[in-house]
Design an enzyme around this catalytic site. Structure first.
Site, PDB file in Angstrom:
ATOM      1  N   THR A  20       0.831  -1.217   0.000  1.00 60.90           N
ATOM      2  CA  THR A  20       0.000   0.000   0.000  1.00 60.90           C
ATOM      3  C   THR A  20       0.858   1.258   0.000  1.00 60.90           C
ATOM      4  O   THR A  20       2.067   1.216   0.244  1.00 60.90           O
ATOM      5  CB  THR A  20      -0.923   0.044   1.236  1.00 60.90           C
ATOM      6  OG1 THR A  20      -0.099   0.186   2.408  1.00 60.90           O
ATOM      7  CG2 THR A  20      -1.760  -1.217   1.349  1.00 60.90           C
ATOM      8  N   CYS A  21       0.201   2.393  -0.250  1.00 66.19           N
ATOM      9  CA  CYS A  21       0.894   3.678  -0.311  1.00 66.19           C
ATOM     10  C   CYS A  21       0.978   4.347   1.053  1.00 66.19           C
ATOM     11  O   CYS A  21       0.951   5.569   1.148  1.00 66.19           O
ATOM     12  CB  CYS A  21       0.193   4.593  -1.301  1.00 66.19           C
ATOM     13  SG  CYS A  21       0.245   3.932  -2.967  1.00 66.19           S
ATOM     14  N   ASP A  22       1.024   3.562   2.113  1.00 63.49           N
ATOM     15  CA  ASP A  22       1.194   4.118   3.451  1.00 63.49           C
ATOM     16  C   ASP A  22       2.587   3.729   3.920  1.00 63.49           C
ATOM     17  O   ASP A  22       2.947   2.551   3.897  1.00 63.49           O
ATOM     18  CB  ASP A  22       0.127   3.535   4.389  1.00 63.49           C
ATOM     19  CG  ASP A  22       0.116   4.229   5.736  1.00 63.49           C
ATOM     20  OD1 ASP A  22       1.212   4.419   6.315  1.00 63.49           O
ATOM     21  OD2 ASP A  22      -0.979   4.579   6.212  1.00 63.49           O
ATOM     22  N   ASN A  36      -6.613   1.328  -0.325  1.00 60.06           N
ATOM     23  CA  ASN A  36      -5.872   1.428  -1.589  1.00 60.06           C
ATOM     24  C   ASN A  36      -6.464   0.513  -2.671  1.00 60.06           C
ATOM     25  O   ASN A  36      -5.794   0.188  -3.641  1.00 60.06           O
ATOM     26  CB  ASN A  36      -4.393   1.056  -1.389  1.00 60.06           C
ATOM     27  CG  ASN A  36      -3.469   2.267  -1.304  1.00 60.06           C
ATOM     28  OD1 ASN A  36      -2.278   2.104  -1.152  1.00 60.06           O
ATOM     29  ND2 ASN A  36      -3.983   3.470  -1.395  1.00 60.06           N
TER      30      ASN A  36
END
Ligand code: PLP
Length: 399
Positions: A340-342, A383
């Site tokens: 994910t983009c975290d 996401n």
């Protein structure tokens, strides 16, 4: 006689069962997914029964609430620890007797208590005067368990501070509960993935000396003792053999309560479910942060938000094996991260797993002992990644 172990027996190591191996070999399924062998759940259930023969087992549903797993445990005779109306419904749908459910969450809405009582639930936990008042009003005549604080020392996933009260308040509340017509028990949780069996001795002694004794002196009786969960799964670090935990618990109860012991309860979650599961995941990218960096970043198609929430703080370290990408050549250290983009979605950075240097995108890994606290910790669609796909292999036998 109970086994008496002076030195910790080395823990078993995690290996996929033959049934899981066969399932994984059948076809190349889309990753990530979890496969659970319910036979292992039943094996662990039998193992804990043998280790703590005088205790009733209440499976903590939150560890893995899959219907196949609950069904297997209902048939094995298990009772259940539930924490919400949803978990009560799941247990009842699997055929559990409501009289064998314990509503163990200390934080409950009044309406949820009333509904549980109406459904036939007769065991409830509390740790505050206001919660006890709700139970007396909405679940009159039920057995109420006062949760006492435990510091969680020796565990990898502590449940301290948020739950429980100190012993003085416990005595006060237990007396109040008896006056209100309840049978009273005490419960505690020594912390999840508890690697030191002695934690149970310390907690049981505390209950006996500082709650049961003052209660008896005031004319009350402790009718139940729930020693909670905490029994370990087979991760990279685990505890001694289950028999050692059992011997500590049984001996301490006998020493503290003699021939008039309270009804004994255990509440395993992780222990019953963890070792039954294997997650298969695919490598999405292998990257380095600079030209001469020794460390590779290996990004998987599962991360903190896809079911591996217990990698937070690197608390739980799953055994990881390669399926492909291992040509028998050298291995090197990696940072493991999710897709994910975290930026919090990093699984292991402090602890360096070593994986083959030849590992590349599309290769698969297996995370072992992932049957507990994975499916339910997966985000719904963070996401745009779907929740963790799961397959449960039903028991091959009836208990
Ligand atoms: C989570 C929980 C358990 C199970 O704990 P494990 O460490 O997984 O065995 C038992 N009792 C209560 C009240 C819990 O909240």
């Amino acid at each position: 006689m109970l086994p008496v172990a002076s030195t910790p027996v080395p823990a078993r190591s995690a290996v996929p069962t033959a049934r899981i191996e066969a399932f994984l070999a059948e076809e190349r399924r889309e990753t990530p997914f979890l496969v659970v062998d319910c036979d292992v759940v039943l094996d662990r259930y039998a193992e804990l029964r043998a280790a703590v023969p005088s205790a009733a087992i209440f499976y903590a549903v939150k560890a893995n609430p899959a219907p196949e797993l609950l069904d297997a445990l209902v048939h094995a005779g298990s009772s259940f620890d539930v924490a919400s109306p949803g978990e009560i419904d799941l247990a009842l749908a699997a055929g559990a007797d409501p009289a064998k459910l314990s509503y163990g969450n200390t934080i409950k809405k009044r309406t949820d208590i009333a509904r549980a009582h109406e459904l036939g639930v007769r065991m409830f936990a509390f740790d505050a005067a206001d919660e006890l008042a709700k139970l007396t009003a909405e679940a009159p005549g039920s057995t109420v368990f006062c949760r006492v604080l435990c510091d969680g020392a020796g565990s990898d996933w502590p449940l301290s501070r948020k739950f429980g009260c100190d012993v003085d308040q416990a005595v006060e509340l237990c007396l109040r509960a008896i006056d209100a017509g309840h049978q009273v028990g005490v419960c505690f949780h020594v912390g999840s993935q508890q690697k030191q069996p002695d934690a149970y001795r310390v907690a049981i002694e505390l209950v006996a000396e500082q709650i049961a004794a003052p209660l008896a002196a005031a004319g009350g009786r402790l009718s139940h003792l729930n020693v909670g969960g905490g029994f370990p799964g087979t991760y990279l670090t685990t505890g001694p053999a289950t028999a050692v935990y059992g011997a500590v618990i049984e001996r301490t109860v006998v020493r503290c309560f003699g021939d008039d012991p309270p009804v004994l309860i255990t509440e395993p979650g992780r222990f019953l479910a963890a070792d039954a599961g294997v997650i298969e995941t695919e490598v999405v990218l292998v990257a380095r942060k600079s030209l001469h960096d020794e460390h590779r970043w290996v990004f998987l198609d599962i991360g903190l938000f896809g079911g591996l929430a217990e990698c937070l703080g690197e608390a739980i370290k799953y055994p990881i094996v390669t399926v492909e990408g291992d040509d028998g050549g050298p291995k090197g250290p990696v940072v493991l991260a999710g897709p994910t983009c975290d930026s919090a979605d990093v699984l292991y950075e402090e602890f360096r797993y070593r994986l083959p240097m030849s590992l590349g995108a599309g290769d698969r890994l297996r995370l072992l002992a992932t049957g507990a606290y994975t499916t339910t910790y997966a985000a719904v669609a963070f996401n745009g990644f779907p929740p963790l796909r799961t397959y449960h292999l039903p028991p091959s036998r009836r208990a």
